[in-house]
Enzyme design. Structure first.
Site, mmCIF file in Angstrom:
data_model
loop_
_atom_site.group_PDB
_atom_site.id
_atom_site.type_symbol
_atom_site.label_atom_id
_atom_site.label_comp_id
_atom_site.label_asym_id
_atom_site.label_seq_id
_atom_site.Cartn_x
_atom_site.Cartn_y
_atom_site.Cartn_z
ATOM 1 N N CYS A 47 0.865 -1.190 0.000
ATOM 2 C CA CYS A 47 0.000 0.000 0.000
ATOM 3 C C CYS A 47 0.897 1.234 0.000
ATOM 4 C CB CYS A 47 -0.866 -0.040 1.262
ATOM 5 S SG CYS A 47 -1.761 1.463 1.665
ATOM 6 N N SER A 49 0.799 3.639 1.891
ATOM 7 C CA SER A 49 1.175 4.016 3.264
ATOM 8 C C SER A 49 2.485 3.349 3.681
ATOM 9 C CB SER A 49 0.065 3.645 4.248
ATOM 10 O OG SER A 49 -1.135 4.277 3.880
ATOM 11 N N HIS A 52 5.120 5.500 2.095
ATOM 12 C CA HIS A 52 5.323 6.787 2.789
ATOM 13 C C HIS A 52 6.474 6.656 3.798
ATOM 14 C CE1 HIS A 52 1.994 8.648 0.892
ATOM 15 N NE2 HIS A 52 1.040 8.316 1.740
ATOM 16 N N HIS A 69 0.869 -3.937 6.158
ATOM 17 C CA HIS A 69 -0.290 -3.877 7.052
ATOM 18 C C HIS A 69 -1.556 -4.384 6.373
ATOM 19 C CE1 HIS A 69 -0.236 -0.227 4.673
ATOM 20 N NE2 HIS A 69 -1.542 -0.176 4.835
ATOM 21 N N CYS A 176 -6.722 -3.449 4.136
ATOM 22 C CA CYS A 176 -6.531 -1.990 4.060
ATOM 23 C C CYS A 176 -7.249 -1.383 2.860
ATOM 24 C CB CYS A 176 -5.068 -1.583 4.051
ATOM 25 S SG CYS A 176 -4.910 0.225 3.929
HETATM 26 P P1 PAD Z 1 -1.429 5.149 -5.159
HETATM 27 O O1 PAD Z 1 -0.113 5.804 -5.170
HETATM 28 O O2 PAD Z 1 -1.587 3.806 -5.758
HETATM 29 O O3 PAD Z 1 -2.505 6.099 -5.887
HETATM 30 C C1 PAD Z 1 -2.425 7.509 -5.884
HETATM 31 C C2 PAD Z 1 -2.902 8.031 -7.250
HETATM 32 O O4 PAD Z 1 -2.937 9.447 -7.197
HETATM 33 C C3 PAD Z 1 -1.984 7.654 -8.406
HETATM 34 O O5 PAD Z 1 -2.746 7.039 -9.435
HETATM 35 C C4 PAD Z 1 -1.398 8.998 -8.867
HETATM 36 O O6 PAD Z 1 -1.175 9.043 -10.270
HETATM 37 C C5 PAD Z 1 -2.489 9.955 -8.439
HETATM 38 N N1 PAD Z 1 -2.041 11.340 -8.250
HETATM 39 C C6 PAD Z 1 -0.875 11.775 -7.709
HETATM 40 N N2 PAD Z 1 -0.851 13.120 -7.681
HETATM 41 C C7 PAD Z 1 -2.020 13.545 -8.197
HETATM 42 C C8 PAD Z 1 -2.593 14.840 -8.426
HETATM 43 N N3 PAD Z 1 -1.945 15.961 -8.070
HETATM 44 N N4 PAD Z 1 -3.831 14.905 -8.976
HETATM 45 C C9 PAD Z 1 -4.496 13.781 -9.332
HETATM 46 N N5 PAD Z 1 -4.015 12.534 -9.141
HETATM 47 C C10 PAD Z 1 -2.785 12.422 -8.570
HETATM 48 O O7 PAD Z 1 -1.876 5.127 -3.607
HETATM 49 P P2 PAD Z 1 -3.015 4.318 -2.804
HETATM 50 O O8 PAD Z 1 -4.283 4.325 -3.581
HETATM 51 O O9 PAD Z 1 -2.467 3.035 -2.289
HETATM 52 O O10 PAD Z 1 -3.159 5.297 -1.541
HETATM 53 C C11 PAD Z 1 -3.644 6.616 -1.693
HETATM 54 C C12 PAD Z 1 -3.511 7.408 -0.407
HETATM 55 O O11 PAD Z 1 -4.369 6.860 0.601
HETATM 56 C C13 PAD Z 1 -2.099 7.391 0.197
HETATM 57 O O12 PAD Z 1 -1.788 8.675 0.717
HETATM 58 C C14 PAD Z 1 -2.217 6.384 1.316
HETATM 59 O O13 PAD Z 1 -1.262 6.596 2.317
HETATM 60 C C15 PAD Z 1 -3.623 6.693 1.799
HETATM 61 C C16 PAD Z 1 -4.245 5.630 2.651
HETATM 62 N N6 PAD Z 1 -5.112 5.993 3.636
HETATM 63 C C17 PAD Z 1 -5.686 5.069 4.436
HETATM 64 C C18 PAD Z 1 -6.654 5.516 5.500
HETATM 65 O O14 PAD Z 1 -7.025 4.703 6.352
HETATM 66 N N7 PAD Z 1 -7.114 6.766 5.458
HETATM 67 C C19 PAD Z 1 -5.431 3.723 4.274
HETATM 68 C C20 PAD Z 1 -4.572 3.338 3.253
HETATM 69 C C21 PAD Z 1 -3.975 4.289 2.430
HETATM 70 ZN ZN ZN Z 2 -2.775 0.757 3.587
#
Ligand code: PAD
Ligand code: ZN
Ligand code: ZN
Length: 376
Positions: A47, A49, A52, A69, A176
């Protein structure tokens, strides 16, 4: 061979410090103490995260650490006093625990258990020690789980039994990505039938938001990403329109305001970019709109906007793990997947042997993968 009560030596991906590749090492995993369980991990997804931490965006993470995770596995052994799972049970580790006793667990509206390590990153079990060592050094855990290892130990609050027939290489994403995105739509925003939604960021999280918006009956789902390669999958999952901010001269919120005659009902930030968080807010209707922050922005970053944006009646909210109370909800999410309420196959873009974990991270960084599932 019965390993109960013994130290297990196994492979794990150790991150010794930020900005370095993960390193496959032999580690020692101590037996579970009281109210802990040891899990044999069989499938684990990568993921953003996790990345990060590799990128150093999570400031207070303790090193060395075993990341991961989002996973599924089987209970190997349990510590004294454990009642909710037994050896042989199929389980999902819960990065968001549910102890059932803390202030959050007794508040019906909260899901962020006080036992969670999110934002704190102590990286230790509740007795302030670790069950992992490598080359004589203590290795920290990551948000109560640590799944980039053949065996892990977690608190009983951080694990839940799932259906005996659950396909572990699929349901790991319920640990997740899927639950976070899907729950953000159906549970946090509470998207209604006929509404208009905008989803910023089309990784595993954003695509899962789209699945949720579709199940909720949204009539328009506008998917936004700077990488147009993400659009085909977004459409397959239910996006009705896809837009790339790079194709427009005007700011993306103006484009969305125009497309929707005054703003969307629901917008979701699924990237972790503070500027996009404000764009998502500006894209919603000035008095009926709700924006959900799902992406994790770097530690200490700030969001800035005119208070008038919310004074007019917009709602801005966020949630961890789609607002789900993890122990209560994960078994049902697994059963719903098994009964065909939704499918996650399109999220599981790549499969790799555990030893190729760094390749999995590369695929994510290059925007080529949605979820890479590692198998052992
Ligand atoms: P990912 O990197 O697979 O997807 C992110 C997408 O955003 C990619 O397709 C990028 O091309 C796109 N992107 C980047 N910059 C921009 C922009 N400026 N405008 C438009 N699109 C853009 O990540 P993911 O889907 O695995 O995770 C996304 C976020 O969610 C990440 O910050 C992660 O840490 C967070 C998350 N939050 C939780 C929670 O519980 N809130 C859980 C898991 C992940
Ligand atoms: Zn996650
Ligand atoms: Zn709790």
């Amino acid at each position: 061979m019965d390993t109960t009560g013994k130290v297990i030596k196994c492979r794990a991906a150790v991150l010794w410090e930020a900005h370095k590749p993960l390193s496959i090492e032999e580690i020692e995993v101590a037996p579970p103490k009281a109210h802990e369980v040891r899990i044999k991990i069989l499938a684990t997804g990568i993921c953003r995260s996790d990345d990060h931490v590799v990128e150093g965006a999570i400031a207070n993470q303790k090193f060395p650490v075993i990341l991961g995770h989002e996973a599924a596995g089987i209970i190997e052994s349990v510590g004294e006093g454990v009642t909710s799972v037994k050896p042989g049970d199929k389980v999902i580790p819960l990065f968001l625990p549910q102890c059932g006793e803390c202030r959050s667990c007794v508040e019906p509206k909260s899901n962020l258990c006080y036992k969670a390590d999110i934002g704190k990153h102590f990286g230790l079990m509740s007795d302030n020690t670790s069950r992992f060592t490598c080359k004589g050094q203590v290795v920290h855990n990551f948000i109560c789980t640590s799944t980039f290892t053949e065996y892990t130990v977690v608190d009983e609050a951080s694990v839940v039994k799932i259906h005996d027939d659950a396909p572990l290489d699929k349901v790991c994403v319920i640990g997740c990505g899927f639950s976070t995105g899907y729950g953000s739509a159906v549970n946090v925003a509470k998207v209604e039938a006929g509404s208009t939604c905008a989803v910023f960021g089309l990784g595993g999280i954003g695509l899962s938001v789209i699945i949720g918006c579709k199940v909720a009956g949204a009539s328009r789902i506008i998917a936004i990403d700077v990488n147009s390669d993400k659009f085909a999958k977004a459409k397959e999952l239910g996006a009705t329109e896809c837009i790339n901010p790079k194709d427009h001269e005007n700011p993306i919120h103006e484009v969305l305001q125009k497309m929707t005659n005054g703003g969307v009902h629901y917008s979701f930030e699924c990237i972790g970019n503070t500027e996009v968080m404000v764009s998502a807010l500006r894209s919603s209707h000035f008095s009926a709109g709700t924006t959900v922050i799902v992406g994790v922005a770097p530690s200490f970053s700030k969001v800035s906007f005119e208070p008038m944006l919310v004074l007019t009646g917009r709602t801005l909210k966020g949630a961890i793990f789609g607002g789900y109370r993890s122990k209560d909800c994960v078994p049902q999410l697994v059963s719903d997947l098994m009964s065909g309420k939704y499918e996650v196959d399109k999220l599981l873009s790549h499969k790799l042997p555990f030893n190729e974990i760094n390749k999995g991270f590369e695929l994510l960084r290059k925007g080529e993968s949605i979820r890479t599932v590692l198998h052992f």
